[in-house]
Enzyme design. Sequence first.
Site, PDB file in Angstrom:
ATOM      1  N   ASP A  83       0.735  -1.279   0.115  1.00 16.65           N
ATOM      2  CA  ASP A  83       0.085  -0.046  -0.089  1.00 16.65           C
ATOM      3  C   ASP A  83       0.760   1.387  -0.056  1.00 16.65           C
ATOM      4  O   ASP A  83       1.989   1.284   0.646  1.00 16.65           O
ATOM      5  CB  ASP A  83      -0.939  -0.285   1.164  1.00 16.65           C
ATOM      6  CG  ASP A  83      -1.782   1.039   1.046  1.00 16.65           C
ATOM      7  OD1 ASP A  83      -2.226   1.424   0.038  1.00 16.65           O
ATOM      8  OD2 ASP A  83      -2.574   1.462   2.177  1.00 16.65           O
ATOM      9  N   GLY A  84       0.320   2.241  -0.680  1.00 14.12           N
ATOM     10  CA  GLY A  84       1.170   3.590  -0.553  1.00 14.12           C
ATOM     11  C   GLY A  84       1.688   4.239  -2.026  1.00 14.12           C
ATOM     12  O   GLY A  84       2.273   5.219  -1.931  1.00 14.12           O
ATOM     13  N   ASN A  85       1.162   3.252  -2.973  1.00 17.70           N
ATOM     14  CA  ASN A  85       1.946   3.965  -4.393  1.00 17.70           C
ATOM     15  C   ASN A  85       1.224   5.229  -4.721  1.00 17.70           C
ATOM     16  O   ASN A  85       1.946   6.126  -5.019  1.00 17.70           O
ATOM     17  CB  ASN A  85       1.359   3.019  -5.422  1.00 17.70           C
ATOM     18  CG  ASN A  85       1.980   1.563  -5.172  1.00 17.70           C
ATOM     19  OD1 ASN A  85       2.902   1.249  -4.467  1.00 17.70           O
ATOM     20  ND2 ASN A  85       1.688   0.719  -6.070  1.00 17.70           N
ATOM     21  N   HIS A 117       2.508   3.535  -9.028  1.00 15.71           N
ATOM     22  CA  HIS A 117       2.463   1.888  -9.436  1.00 15.71           C
ATOM     23  C   HIS A 117       3.703   1.509 -10.100  1.00 15.71           C
ATOM     24  O   HIS A 117       4.227   0.567  -9.705  1.00 15.71           O
ATOM     25  CB  HIS A 117       1.091   1.730 -10.132  1.00 15.71           C
ATOM     26  CG  HIS A 117      -0.134   1.998  -9.418  1.00 15.71           C
ATOM     27  ND1 HIS A 117      -0.175   1.616  -8.089  1.00 15.71           N
ATOM     28  CD2 HIS A 117      -1.198   2.595  -9.653  1.00 15.71           C
ATOM     29  CE1 HIS A 117      -1.233   1.877  -7.549  1.00 15.71           C
ATOM     30  NE2 HIS A 117      -1.988   2.689  -8.696  1.00 15.71           N
ATOM     31  N   SER A 152      -6.631  -6.107  -6.232  1.00 14.99           N
ATOM     32  CA  SER A 152      -7.840  -6.908  -5.568  1.00 14.99           C
ATOM     33  C   SER A 152      -9.105  -6.734  -6.466  1.00 14.99           C
ATOM     34  O   SER A 152      -9.279  -6.039  -7.497  1.00 14.99           O
ATOM     35  CB  SER A 152      -8.122  -6.009  -4.247  1.00 14.99           C
ATOM     36  OG  SER A 152      -8.968  -5.007  -4.572  1.00 14.99           O
ATOM     37  N   ASN A 167     -10.488  -3.526  -6.685  1.00 16.15           N
ATOM     38  CA  ASN A 167      -9.631  -2.452  -7.406  1.00 16.15           C
ATOM     39  C   ASN A 167     -10.221  -2.218  -8.669  1.00 16.15           C
ATOM     40  O   ASN A 167      -9.814  -1.303  -9.375  1.00 16.15           O
ATOM     41  CB  ASN A 167      -8.130  -2.799  -7.278  1.00 16.15           C
ATOM     42  CG  ASN A 167      -7.537  -2.868  -6.283  1.00 16.15           C
ATOM     43  OD1 ASN A 167      -6.382  -3.560  -5.710  1.00 16.15           O
ATOM     44  ND2 ASN A 167      -7.612  -1.751  -5.272  1.00 16.15           N
ATOM     45  N   ARG A 222      -4.971  -2.362   8.519  1.00 16.32           N
ATOM     46  CA  ARG A 222      -6.039  -3.175   8.246  1.00 16.32           C
ATOM     47  C   ARG A 222      -5.617  -4.416   7.241  1.00 16.32           C
ATOM     48  O   ARG A 222      -4.610  -4.520   6.341  1.00 16.32           O
ATOM     49  CB  ARG A 222      -7.213  -2.372   7.722  1.00 16.32           C
ATOM     50  CG  ARG A 222      -6.973  -1.579   6.311  1.00 16.32           C
ATOM     51  CD  ARG A 222      -8.129  -0.635   5.894  1.00 16.32           C
ATOM     52  NE  ARG A 222      -7.855   0.056   4.894  1.00 16.32           N
ATOM     53  CZ  ARG A 222      -7.639   1.490   5.267  1.00 16.32           C
ATOM     54  NH1 ARG A 222      -7.913   1.983   6.377  1.00 16.32           N
ATOM     55  NH2 ARG A 222      -7.259   2.401   4.313  1.00 16.32           N
TER      56      ARG A 222
HETATM   57  C1  FPP Z   1      -2.202  -0.073  -3.396  1.00 18.32           C
HETATM   58  O1  FPP Z   1      -1.604   1.482  -3.233  1.00 18.32           O
HETATM   59  C2  FPP Z   1      -1.678  -0.617  -4.416  1.00 18.32           C
HETATM   60  C3  FPP Z   1      -2.178  -1.308  -5.372  1.00 18.32           C
HETATM   61  C4  FPP Z   1      -3.469  -1.329  -5.611  1.00 18.32           C
HETATM   62  C5  FPP Z   1      -1.459  -1.906  -6.688  1.00 18.32           C
HETATM   63  C6  FPP Z   1      -0.194  -2.550  -6.346  1.00 18.32           C
HETATM   64  C7  FPP Z   1       0.697  -2.627  -7.373  1.00 18.32           C
HETATM   65  C8  FPP Z   1       1.804  -2.718  -7.674  1.00 18.32           C
HETATM   66  C9  FPP Z   1       2.624  -2.786  -6.482  1.00 18.32           C
HETATM   67  C10 FPP Z   1       2.379  -2.606  -9.072  1.00 18.32           C
HETATM   68  C11 FPP Z   1       2.180  -3.625 -10.024  1.00 18.32           C
HETATM   69  C12 FPP Z   1       2.358  -4.989  -9.704  1.00 18.32           C
HETATM   70  C13 FPP Z   1       3.263  -6.172  -9.829  1.00 18.32           C
HETATM   71  C14 FPP Z   1       3.229  -7.447  -9.276  1.00 18.32           C
HETATM   72  C15 FPP Z   1       4.122  -5.695 -11.081  1.00 18.32           C
HETATM   73  P1  FPP Z   1      -2.579   2.765  -3.308  1.00 18.32           P
HETATM   74  O2  FPP Z   1      -2.854   3.068  -4.683  1.00 18.32           O
HETATM   75  O3  FPP Z   1      -3.785   2.032  -2.771  1.00 18.32           O
HETATM   76  O4  FPP Z   1      -1.853   3.764  -2.637  1.00 18.32           O
HETATM   77  P2  FPP Z   1      -2.520   4.824  -1.697  1.00 18.32           P
HETATM   78  O5  FPP Z   1      -3.018   4.255  -0.600  1.00 18.32           O
HETATM   79  O6  FPP Z   1      -1.384   5.562  -1.337  1.00 18.32           O
HETATM   80  O7  FPP Z   1      -3.483   5.510  -2.472  1.00 18.32           O
END
Ligand code: FPP
Length: 254
Positions: free
Chosen positions: A20-22, A37, A65, A68, A194
């Site tokens: 989480d946190g991208n 991402h 998910s 998502n 969570r």
């Molecule tokens: C949650 O961060 C992250 C995701 C919903 C996607 C995770 C995907 C990757 C790490 C990259 C692609 C995966 C692979 C296996 C190559 P968020 O977007 O909810 O962050 P935020 O809470 O800061 O908004």
Amino acid sequence: MTSPVVELRGLPSHVGIIMDGNGRWAQLRGLPRTEGHRAGSAAVRRVVRASRRLGVRALTVYAFSEQNWARPEDEVGTLMELLQEFLVSERGEILGNGIRLQAVGNLERLPAFVRTVLDPLAAESAGNHDMTLTLALSYGGREEIAAAARELSIEVQAGRMRPDDITAEALRARMPSLAVGDPDLVIRTGGEQRISNFLLYGLAYAELVFSDKLWPDFGADDLYAAVAAYQGRERRFGRVGKGVAPLSPTKAQV
Ligand code: FPP
């Protein structure tokens, strides 16, 4: 910063990660969420390598998910592209390092351009045994439990099972995410505490470690720190622990 000390004995066999946190990482830099991402995808590479080097037997990453799909179309599109790019660019490293790659979740919903790289890599790497990398894609823990319950109800309806055969283990055996064993350690980055529908059934006795780091900033040392924290815990599985000596013996004891 010195690296955290990880014991090679008592490693978690199965580590799950909620990445989480991208979005916040990108926002902090004035970049579009999709760039977060992209940086997150590089973090997946680092953590897969570090886990393999450490000797973790199974790593499951929550990449997308079931919920998502409700994100904006361009964000979903970018995540699918990054996934495809990851599978193409990591193919050599996965096959060359004894890693078995598999995906769990409602894979039918994934676009064809992802399936055409995912399926062959899963098949080609199926004989690898050093580490299993599971991508949870279009995955939901509740959905997985419901699917397992549906499978069991079909067995009962067909007369192949009795209602009494529906045990916790029978349910568990029908959950693809737990074929590598229950997660021992689940790490969530990004500061939230969570579970967000991740590996729900298998989480029963998992140790949870929450990191404030945003996923794109998470690296090998953060993984080692989480593993070291895990190694400092006493797992009791509902039983009595080794316990702590009483401060002073009571009359009954002396
Ligand atoms: C949650 O961060 C992250 C995701 C919903 C996607 C995770 C995907 C990757 C790490 C990259 C692609 C995966 C692979 C296996 C190559 P968020 O977007 O909810 O962050 P935020 O809470 O800061 O908004």
